[in-house]
Design an enzyme around this catalytic site. Sequence first.
Site, PDB file in Angstrom:
ATOM      1  N   ASN A  76       0.848  -1.159   0.025  1.00 23.74           N
ATOM      2  CA  ASN A  76      -0.024   0.109  -0.238  1.00 23.74           C
ATOM      3  C   ASN A  76       0.991   1.201  -0.049  1.00 23.74           C
ATOM      4  O   ASN A  76       1.891   1.324   0.510  1.00 23.74           O
ATOM      5  CB  ASN A  76      -0.885  -0.005   1.236  1.00 23.74           C
ATOM      6  N   ALA A  77       0.302   2.286  -0.552  1.00 24.27           N
ATOM      7  CA  ALA A  77       0.869   3.722  -0.741  1.00 24.27           C
ATOM      8  C   ALA A  77      -0.276   4.614  -0.518  1.00 24.27           C
ATOM      9  O   ALA A  77      -0.537   5.311  -1.314  1.00 24.27           O
ATOM     10  CB  ALA A  77       1.817   3.724  -1.773  1.00 24.27           C
ATOM     11  N   ASN A 133       3.318   7.662  15.083  1.00 22.33           N
ATOM     12  CA  ASN A 133       3.480   7.307  13.559  1.00 22.33           C
ATOM     13  C   ASN A 133       4.751   8.118  13.085  1.00 22.33           C
ATOM     14  O   ASN A 133       4.838   8.830  12.343  1.00 22.33           O
ATOM     15  CB  ASN A 133       2.480   7.314  12.685  1.00 22.33           C
ATOM     16  N   CYS A 136       5.758   5.550   8.759  1.00 22.93           N
ATOM     17  CA  CYS A 136       5.036   5.257   7.530  1.00 22.93           C
ATOM     18  C   CYS A 136       6.242   5.448   6.334  1.00 22.93           C
ATOM     19  O   CYS A 136       6.764   6.378   6.262  1.00 22.93           O
ATOM     20  CB  CYS A 136       4.040   6.250   7.354  1.00 22.93           C
ATOM     21  N   LYS A 171       5.474   4.112  17.182  1.00 29.34           N
ATOM     22  CA  LYS A 171       5.779   2.889  16.208  1.00 29.34           C
ATOM     23  C   LYS A 171       6.913   3.268  15.252  1.00 29.34           C
ATOM     24  O   LYS A 171       7.024   4.172  14.496  1.00 29.34           O
ATOM     25  CB  LYS A 171       4.497   2.971  15.171  1.00 29.34           C
ATOM     26  N   ASN A 198       6.432  -1.161  11.604  1.00 28.45           N
ATOM     27  CA  ASN A 198       5.504  -0.681  10.434  1.00 28.45           C
ATOM     28  C   ASN A 198       5.842  -1.335   9.053  1.00 28.45           C
ATOM     29  O   ASN A 198       6.683  -2.372   9.339  1.00 28.45           O
ATOM     30  CB  ASN A 198       5.733   0.811  10.247  1.00 28.45           C
ATOM     31  N   GLY A 250       2.499  -9.289  10.131  1.00 26.43           N
ATOM     32  CA  GLY A 250       2.110 -10.664   9.788  1.00 26.43           C
ATOM     33  C   GLY A 250       1.480 -11.456  10.593  1.00 26.43           C
ATOM     34  O   GLY A 250       1.371 -12.668  10.471  1.00 26.43           O
ATOM     35  N   GLY A 271      -3.198  -6.215  11.567  1.00 25.16           N
ATOM     36  CA  GLY A 271      -3.874  -5.352  10.411  1.00 25.16           C
ATOM     37  C   GLY A 271      -4.091  -6.120   9.455  1.00 25.16           C
ATOM     38  O   GLY A 271      -5.591  -6.097   9.133  1.00 25.16           O
ATOM     39  N   SER A 272      -3.254  -6.423   8.372  1.00 22.35           N
ATOM     40  CA  SER A 272      -3.774  -7.140   7.059  1.00 22.35           C
ATOM     41  C   SER A 272      -5.024  -8.174   7.356  1.00 22.35           C
ATOM     42  O   SER A 272      -5.592  -8.280   6.552  1.00 22.35           O
ATOM     43  CB  SER A 272      -2.572  -7.625   6.395  1.00 22.35           C
TER      44      SER A 272
END
Length: 311
Positions: A76-77, A133, A136, A171, A198, A250, A271-272
């Site tokens: 992702n971006a 954050n 990123c 993070k 991240n 993961g 997350g994912s």
Amino acid sequence: MPAGRKWSYPMYNLTGLELKNPTILAAGVLGTTGASLCRVAREGGAGAVVTKSIGPAPKTGHSNPSMIKLDCGFLNAMGLPNPSYPGFLQELEFAKNNSAVPVIASIFGGAPSEFAEVAEGLLPAKPDALELNVSCPHAEGYGAAVGSNPCLVEAVTAAVKDVVNVPVWVKLTPNVADITCIGNAAESGGADAVVAINTVKGMAIDIESGYPVLGNRSGGLSGKAVKPVAVKCVYDLYTALEIPVIGVGGVSSWEDAVELMMAGAAAVQVGSAVYDRVDIFSEIGAGIEAFLERKGYSDIQKIIGLSHEMV
């Protein structure tokens, strides 16, 4: 956990927050609204939830495609799209009033003063903690641009600690030579915990056209492929720091969560994997509990950092 079943161990304390289990929604698209945060807490069974990253001014993010699914995870971006902290206050207040779990506000900025501004600006909504954050990898001037500089990480952390009285988590980015240097900087700045990791820098190319697939060309890789990176980073940070390490990267099963905890994670973020099933937090919590019972552990603390005792 199955419907109606609750984590039978005592409430889980993390930097002063009381969690019903050690699973947390990671910052991402499911943290964009108060309603989605509440859904993850109530239907998904998360012990706590983290919002999408919120900044000092409205930001539209990168052009599409901004997220793609790969065999090994997601790339992702997004570019940190957000409505700004004044525009997010109502969503944060809704989550706080209706989720019944701790709500952590993820914030970003380009300088210590911007982080402090956002942190102070969100205080009326009473977040239970803040997650900074500084990691990123696809937002120029933000995220990892801040988080790869130890001096800046320390300054950002200290600036936020000066204006809030809630726990501050930092993070971290894995896209550095030595993540423990960044972790030490966060701890020196007064962080109550670090979150690792991240996304990992990545890219995909359409071989028929030769064009990069993402609108921003490169982005951040998440999902199963990054778990070994997360395990190593958590392991190293656990050795280097006195403050808790929260593991993320993961995690898609209770086994993944236990592995990160044995590396040193005091709790795990997911997350994912939430894209496949929102109730994954309940599944992971039930799996961890069954594992503890099968192995004869009376306290979840017994497995945190266990791998360090085996060398």
